[in-house]
Design a protein around this motif. Structure first.
Motif: not given
Length: 235
Positions: A52-53, A89-91, A146-148, A169-171
């Motif tokens: 995920d970002r 994850v990126e952040h 929005e996604r995490a 949220l899309e989690v």
């Protein structure tokens, strides 16, 4: 007179028993509902989490009441840093309580992760994540998420995932690796109560976050391992 009093007392006791039974059924049913809606999206192996970002890391105290390092804090920081290093994850959005100048969960997380070689540009601090609910509302409405991937303990994830679902949220959940710790049963018991309270927050009394603020979309830096894109050669 005694017979009338006994009948009245018996009726009261039966009514109280029925109310207690109903409350118990609702309590257990609410927890089973939350667990049933979320358990399938909890990953317990870090290499399988994401990708995920954005990873949302929930704050907790750095120290326990007995004055030793909080193992739950340690587990979350270890998981977050490993997820960044593995590129899952990126952040990281570090969200926690900063209600007073003497207690600052986001800065404590930031310092710890810097010590684990996580870059500053890969972290954003949310100083108003006073609760799980506040953290997730602010992730959506302030930071534009929005996604995490949600990073916390396995016993906390069902409630966090359920709230995120209600917010649109899309989690998915990434469980921080756990080890046996004293007093864990108290946290788990408190979490059962918190799940029931969450249903009231979402569907009965319309809870609002303590503080929002203007939109501040996350700035996600290129990953350190990514190679620059070369310009095409001229003909």
């Amino acid at each position: 007179m005694r017979a009338v009093a006994w009948k009245f007392l018996k009726a009261v006791l039966m009514a109280l028993g029925a109310c207690l039974l109903l409350a118990s059924l609702l309590f257990v049913g609410a927890n089973l509902w939350v667990l049933g809606q979320t358990q399938g999206r909890i990953v317990h192996e870090l290499p399988l989490c994401g990708p995920d970002r954005v990873g949302i890391v929930f704050g907790t105290s750095h120290w326990t009441r007995s004055g030793v390092r909080n193992p739950h804090f340690e587990a979350r920081m270890s998981a977050a840093s490993r997820l960044i290093r593995m590129g899952r994850v990126e952040h990281l959005l570090l969200s926690g309580d900063n209600r007073t100048r003497y207690y600052n969960e986001p800065v404590t997380m930031w310092r710890d992760l810097r010590g684990r070689q996580v870059r500053d540009e890969d972290m954003t601090l949310d100083y108003a994540g006073f609760s799980t609910f506040d953290t997730l509302v602010r992730a959506r409405d302030v930071f534009g998420v929005e996604r995490a991937l949600l990073v916390t303990q396995a016993w906390h994830l069902p409630r966090a995932l359920f709230i995120a679902d209600a917010l649109g949220l899309e989690v998915t959940g990434c469980a921080a690796p756990a080890r046996p710790v004293a007093g864990l049963w108290r946290l788990q018991a408190r979490e059962w109560v918190a799940r029931v309270a969450t249903l009231g927050d979402l569907y009965l009394w319309g809870r609002e976050p303590y503080f929002l603020g203007p939109l501040e979309p996350l700035e996600i830096a290129p990953q350190a391992w990514q190679l620059p894109v070369e310009a095409p050669l001229a003909d």
